[in-house]
Design an enzyme around this catalytic site. Structure first.
Site, PDB file in Angstrom:
ATOM      1  N   TYR A  31      -2.889  -7.758  -2.473  1.00 37.34           N
ATOM      2  CA  TYR A  31      -1.730  -7.112  -3.018  1.00 37.34           C
ATOM      3  C   TYR A  31      -1.034  -6.763  -1.586  1.00 37.34           C
ATOM      4  O   TYR A  31      -0.428  -5.547  -1.367  1.00 37.34           O
ATOM      5  CB  TYR A  31      -1.798  -6.171  -3.803  1.00 37.34           C
ATOM      6  CG  TYR A  31      -0.642  -5.456  -4.355  1.00 37.34           C
ATOM      7  CD1 TYR A  31       0.408  -6.190  -4.840  1.00 37.34           C
ATOM      8  CD2 TYR A  31      -0.732  -4.080  -5.144  1.00 37.34           C
ATOM      9  CE1 TYR A  31       1.668  -5.767  -5.292  1.00 37.34           C
ATOM     10  CE2 TYR A  31       0.191  -3.606  -5.724  1.00 37.34           C
ATOM     11  CZ  TYR A  31       1.614  -4.166  -5.739  1.00 37.34           C
ATOM     12  OH  TYR A  31       2.793  -3.675  -6.470  1.00 37.34           O
ATOM     13  N   ASP A  50     -12.940  -1.020   5.593  1.00 38.55           N
ATOM     14  CA  ASP A  50     -11.400  -1.306   4.876  1.00 38.55           C
ATOM     15  C   ASP A  50     -10.967  -0.080   4.483  1.00 38.55           C
ATOM     16  O   ASP A  50     -11.551   0.193   3.380  1.00 38.55           O
ATOM     17  CB  ASP A  50     -11.473  -2.572   4.261  1.00 38.55           C
ATOM     18  CG  ASP A  50     -10.153  -3.058   3.735  1.00 38.55           C
ATOM     19  OD1 ASP A  50      -9.144  -2.279   4.001  1.00 38.55           O
ATOM     20  OD2 ASP A  50      -9.996  -3.916   2.914  1.00 38.55           O
ATOM     21  N   CYS A  95      -8.989  -0.590   0.231  1.00 39.03           N
ATOM     22  CA  CYS A  95      -9.343  -2.015   0.354  1.00 39.03           C
ATOM     23  C   CYS A  95      -8.609  -2.649  -0.728  1.00 39.03           C
ATOM     24  O   CYS A  95      -9.222  -3.839  -1.057  1.00 39.03           O
ATOM     25  CB  CYS A  95     -11.057  -1.924   0.366  1.00 39.03           C
ATOM     26  SG  CYS A  95     -11.647  -0.832  -1.300  1.00 39.03           S
ATOM     27  N   TRP A 121      -8.392  -4.615  -4.330  1.00 38.00           N
ATOM     28  CA  TRP A 121      -9.265  -5.050  -4.931  1.00 38.00           C
ATOM     29  C   TRP A 121     -10.366  -5.906  -4.277  1.00 38.00           C
ATOM     30  O   TRP A 121     -11.122  -6.814  -4.783  1.00 38.00           O
ATOM     31  CB  TRP A 121      -8.656  -6.190  -6.286  1.00 38.00           C
ATOM     32  CG  TRP A 121      -7.974  -5.212  -7.318  1.00 38.00           C
ATOM     33  CD1 TRP A 121      -8.435  -4.967  -8.329  1.00 38.00           C
ATOM     34  CD2 TRP A 121      -6.509  -4.928  -7.037  1.00 38.00           C
ATOM     35  NE1 TRP A 121      -7.325  -4.448  -8.795  1.00 38.00           N
ATOM     36  CE2 TRP A 121      -6.169  -4.105  -8.225  1.00 38.00           C
ATOM     37  CE3 TRP A 121      -5.672  -5.008  -6.261  1.00 38.00           C
ATOM     38  CZ2 TRP A 121      -4.957  -3.752  -8.632  1.00 38.00           C
ATOM     39  CZ3 TRP A 121      -4.338  -4.554  -6.490  1.00 38.00           C
ATOM     40  CH2 TRP A 121      -3.907  -3.970  -7.714  1.00 38.00           C
ATOM     41  N   GLY A 122     -10.556  -5.613  -2.863  1.00 36.90           N
ATOM     42  CA  GLY A 122     -11.541  -6.029  -2.199  1.00 36.90           C
ATOM     43  C   GLY A 122     -11.475  -7.535  -1.614  1.00 36.90           C
ATOM     44  O   GLY A 122     -12.382  -8.331  -1.316  1.00 36.90           O
ATOM     45  N   THR A 167     -10.945   3.382  -1.521  1.00 36.15           N
ATOM     46  CA  THR A 167      -9.706   3.208  -2.207  1.00 36.15           C
ATOM     47  C   THR A 167      -9.419   4.698  -3.020  1.00 36.15           C
ATOM     48  O   THR A 167     -10.628   5.297  -3.389  1.00 36.15           O
ATOM     49  CB  THR A 167      -9.782   1.834  -3.209  1.00 36.15           C
ATOM     50  OG1 THR A 167      -8.600   1.983  -4.075  1.00 36.15           O
ATOM     51  CG2 THR A 167     -10.991   1.970  -3.878  1.00 36.15           C
ATOM     52  N   CYS A 194      12.901  -5.661  -3.223  1.00 34.97           N
ATOM     53  CA  CYS A 194      11.773  -5.613  -2.053  1.00 34.97           C
ATOM     54  C   CYS A 194      12.165  -6.818  -1.601  1.00 34.97           C
ATOM     55  O   CYS A 194      12.436  -7.025  -0.165  1.00 34.97           O
ATOM     56  CB  CYS A 194      10.581  -5.416  -2.606  1.00 34.97           C
ATOM     57  SG  CYS A 194      10.308  -3.487  -2.958  1.00 34.97           S
TER      58      CYS A 194
END
Length: 382
Positions: free
Chosen positions: A137, A173, A176, A178-179, A197, A354
């Site tokens: 994301y 991280d 982070c 969703w990894g 997170t 955006c």
């Protein structure tokens, strides 16, 4: 850049008197009830007064209610922002919000988990439908990519190469998601990874999907970090830190970096140091969010870390957002009953506004490389 258009049943033009917004939007080559894809189709005449009175909030909320439409919303915002219509906004209108941001730490430890609960915990199935396979994301890297999957993989690999990851290293991280980065780095570069997170949904997802990889994830605020790492990355999280905490973030990074360690900071950025967060985005999408300026990031790192490289590929976020929007529209029927029409209009307004902002270069995407050492340098990777 490919643009979004929605199919809609044409509505008769409203009978109305000429409005101030006719003149203002005309400066951006936007017509009310015009026949071009970026022209505003008005459904409720009173919405124009609300937009003039409440600016960004009025514009977004009247759209969410269905008071107006634009076939190509991304083109509408591109033209709006390129025309720099901010000169029509009286400076005092933002005075209260600016003062509030300086008096109150909107990104304090007590507020840190609010964005996770309101935005990132919307539902893993929803984000899985909109994003790539690894649920990345953040902005993709489209230099040689043709698809969203390729762009996100290229971005993850670019980060790993910039950090010079090698088997046996420990990577932190911060934020982070969703990894995506920790899973890619563990699989392809043989590193041990720790992620933090503020989203319970993200934390649960990583533990469920990557239990066979050397990844540890914590639901915690970054200010609590104290372990030592060879490398640190923060991708798309610094936008939630806030100017009052920029220095604290850099101190945490410095504290956690081993000697000769590297930090990669991947963040959206604004062009003006003292500009405020868009009130609609803050209210409906990213509560307590605040984009940093380049100067603010430099100030935060001053005498703590050394800037080794700065890479701007903000134009790639336009293409990334348009890809997310296509996925969102394609899969929306699965989620319509759960989230409803108001959410649908809010989310497409978010993605496409955006995209237009990045296309207009109103906001940027930076990757900074910082080193712990005060001597030497690192090889630039692009």
């Amino acid at each position: 850049m490919e643009s979004e258009q929605q199919s809609a049943v044409p509505t008769p033009a409203l009978s109305r008197n000429r409005h101030l917004l006719d003149e203002v939007l005309g400066e951006a080559d936007i017509r009310i009830n015009g026949d071009r894809p970026w022209d505003l189709q008005l459904h409720r005449a009173e919405a124009l007064d609300e937009i003039v009175a409440r600016h960004s909030l009025g514009l977004g909320e009247t759209y969410m209610r269905g008071d107006w439409d634009v076939p190509a919303l991304d083109q509408f915002f591109y033209r709006l922002l390129r025309a720099d219509l901010t000169r029509h906004i009286k400076p005092w209108r933002h005075a209260g919000r600016i003062l509030r941001s300086y008096l109150i730490n909107l990104q304090s430890r007590g507020r840190a988990f609010e964005v996770g609960e309101r935005h990132y915990d919307l539902g893993n199935e929803f984000y899985s439908a909109m994003l790539d396979r690894r649920l990345t994301y953040s902005c993709g890297y489209w230099r040689e990519a043709e698809t969203l999957e390729q762009a996100q993989t290229a971005k993850l690999d670019l980060i790993c190469r910039k950090l010079g990851l090698k088997p046996g290293m420990r990577l932190l991280d911060i934020g982070c998601g969703w990894g995506s980065l920790v899973s890619y780095a563990a699989e392809h570069y043989g590193v041990e990874c720790v992620g933090v997170t503020v989203s319970k949904a993200q934390c649960d997802y990583i533990r469920e999907h990557y239990e066979d990889l050397p990844i540890t994830v914590h639901l915690q605020d970054y200010r609590s970090l104290s372990q030592s790492f060879d490398r640190i990355a923060s991708v798309g999280m610094f936008e939630h830190v806030g100017h009052k905490n920029h220095r604290a973030f850099m101190r945490v990074a410095r504290r956690c970096l081993k000697r000769d360690g590297l930090l990669l900071l991947h963040t959206i950025g604004k062009n003006q140091r003292r500009s405020t967060t868009d009130p609609w985005i803050e209210k409906y999408i990213f509560p307590n969010g605040e984009l940093p300026s380049a100067g603010q990031i430099g100030d935060a790192a001053n005498n703590l870390l050394v800037c080794e490289d700065l890479h701007n590929f903000g134009s790639d976020y336009d293409r990334t957002l348009m890809a997310w929007h296509r996925n969102f529209e394609e899969h929306w029927p699965r989620f319509a009953g759960q989230y409803g029409q108001r959410f649908y209009r809010m989310w497409r307004y978010y993605l496409l506004s955006c995209a237009g902002a990045f296309r207009a270069r109103h906001i940027q995407l930076w990757q900074w490389i910082f080193s712990e050492r005060l001597e030497g340098g690192v090889q630039r990777v692009s």
